[in-house]
Write an enzyme that holds these catalytic residues in place. Structure first.
Site, mmCIF file in Angstrom:
data_model
loop_
_atom_site.group_PDB
_atom_site.id
_atom_site.type_symbol
_atom_site.label_atom_id
_atom_site.label_comp_id
_atom_site.label_asym_id
_atom_site.label_seq_id
_atom_site.Cartn_x
_atom_site.Cartn_y
_atom_site.Cartn_z
ATOM 1 N N ASP A 76 11.648 19.133 -61.316
ATOM 2 C CA ASP A 76 12.076 17.944 -60.589
ATOM 3 C C ASP A 76 11.056 17.521 -59.537
ATOM 4 O O ASP A 76 10.250 18.331 -59.060
ATOM 5 C CB ASP A 76 13.406 18.211 -59.873
ATOM 6 N N HIS A 127 14.142 10.628 -62.332
ATOM 7 C CA HIS A 127 14.769 11.312 -61.191
ATOM 8 C C HIS A 127 14.882 10.376 -59.989
ATOM 9 O O HIS A 127 14.833 10.822 -58.841
ATOM 10 C CB HIS A 127 13.937 12.548 -60.834
ATOM 11 N N HIS A 131 14.147 9.691 -54.419
ATOM 12 C CA HIS A 131 15.037 10.832 -54.158
ATOM 13 C C HIS A 131 16.125 10.522 -53.127
ATOM 14 O O HIS A 131 16.340 11.263 -52.166
ATOM 15 C CB HIS A 131 14.216 12.038 -53.686
ATOM 16 N N HIS A 225 10.781 23.005 -59.634
ATOM 17 C CA HIS A 225 10.218 21.820 -58.988
ATOM 18 C C HIS A 225 8.692 21.859 -59.044
ATOM 19 O O HIS A 225 8.093 22.946 -58.994
ATOM 20 C CB HIS A 225 10.662 21.734 -57.522
#
Length: 278
Positions: A76, A127, A131, A225
């Site tokens: 991610d 994604h 964020h 990540h």
């Protein structure tokens, strides 16, 4: 002094003042631009790279028949110049496909990394743009976060993403509605049923190998990540990835990627997604 002489002198003075003013303006603009650049900080320094081992070079070009659990490594928040090149190096050397849930802003800033991971056979997924916390977004804001990222990733790779993972794993009705309108498989979660710390907590390579091995059951989507908080972790922590892959292979595990599915996954918090061969 004649009138013409005075006029020439005045004209010369005007030209001098104009030139002086232009110099001052240019100097101020340069200083302002420099200050703005300093406020943004220096360009990110590229991180470490991975060198294939003799065992890596001896791997067959294609994996053998599956005899153990099939898992998906998912990354991610990327891409980032600090971590993504190393992760891609490891995956290439180990012949492991992965799924990258990319932020739109990071992708726009690092298009070459997006092109590389797409060219090397990894899944490019969405994604959101920067964020956000989706429960705080209006329906319009939620759709912009998703669709703006889709547009950037499509422009870079030529392929439109079909998968979406909420930042923080936190869904919202507005986000769900936007995903339905956009025809995307949304809310792709992960398996994290133990109390082992994740990579963003900087627990070190040993702890992360333990985390990955503990969560790696059949169909597990492992949360990792390649940007965000992990950029600040000690570089030695990155050693977890080749070690975990080797340990999983020794257990007979195979590696797949995330794909949309009609049924919810009992392993990955009910996500309508599955781990499939690549």
């Amino acid at each position: 002094m004649s009138f013409d002489d005075r006029r020439r002198n005045v004209r010369s003075l005007i030209f001098f003042l104009v030139a002086l003013l232009a110099t001052v303006v240019a100097s101020f603009a340069g200083s302002f631009a420099g200050a703005a650049g300093r406020a943004d900080g220096p360009a990110p320094v590229a991180g470490p790279r991975y060198t294939p081992t003799a065992a890596d070079l001896a791997l067959p070009p294609t994996p053998g028949p599956a005899r153990g659990p099939r898992i998906a490594l998912t990354f991610d928040d990327g891409p980032s110049p600090q971590l993504t090149p190393y992760i891609l190096d490891v995956l290439a050397a180990k012949r492991v496909p992965a799924t990258f849930f990319l932020q739109g802003d990071h992708s726009a800033a690092n298009p070459d990394l997006v092109r590389r991971l797409h060219a090397e056979g990894h899944v490019v997924a969405n994604h959101a743009w920067d964020h956000p916390w989706f429960p705080d977004l209006t329906p319009q804001e939620a759709e912009v976060e998703i669709e703006r990222t889709n547009q950037v990733l499509t422009e870079i790779t030529g392929a439109r993403p079909t998968l979406f993972r909420y930042p923080f794993g936190q869904p919202s009705p507005a986000g769900d509605a936007a995903l339905a309108r956009l025809g995307m498989s949304g809310g792709v979660h992960w398996k994290w049923s133990s109390n082992r710390p994740g990579d963003f907590q900087c627990p070190g390579a040993d702890a992360l190998v333990d985390y990955v091995l503990t969560e790696a059951v059949d169909q597990a989507m492992i949360l990792l990540h390649d940007a965000g908080d992990v950029v600040g972790c000690p570089p030695a922590q990155l050693d977890y990835l080749p070690r975990a892959i080797d340990a999983l292979r020794a257990r007979g595990a195979t590696f797949g990627v995330v794909a949309p599915a009609a049924a919810p996954s009992p392993v990955n918090a009910g996500s309508r997604a599955a781990v499939v061969a690549r």
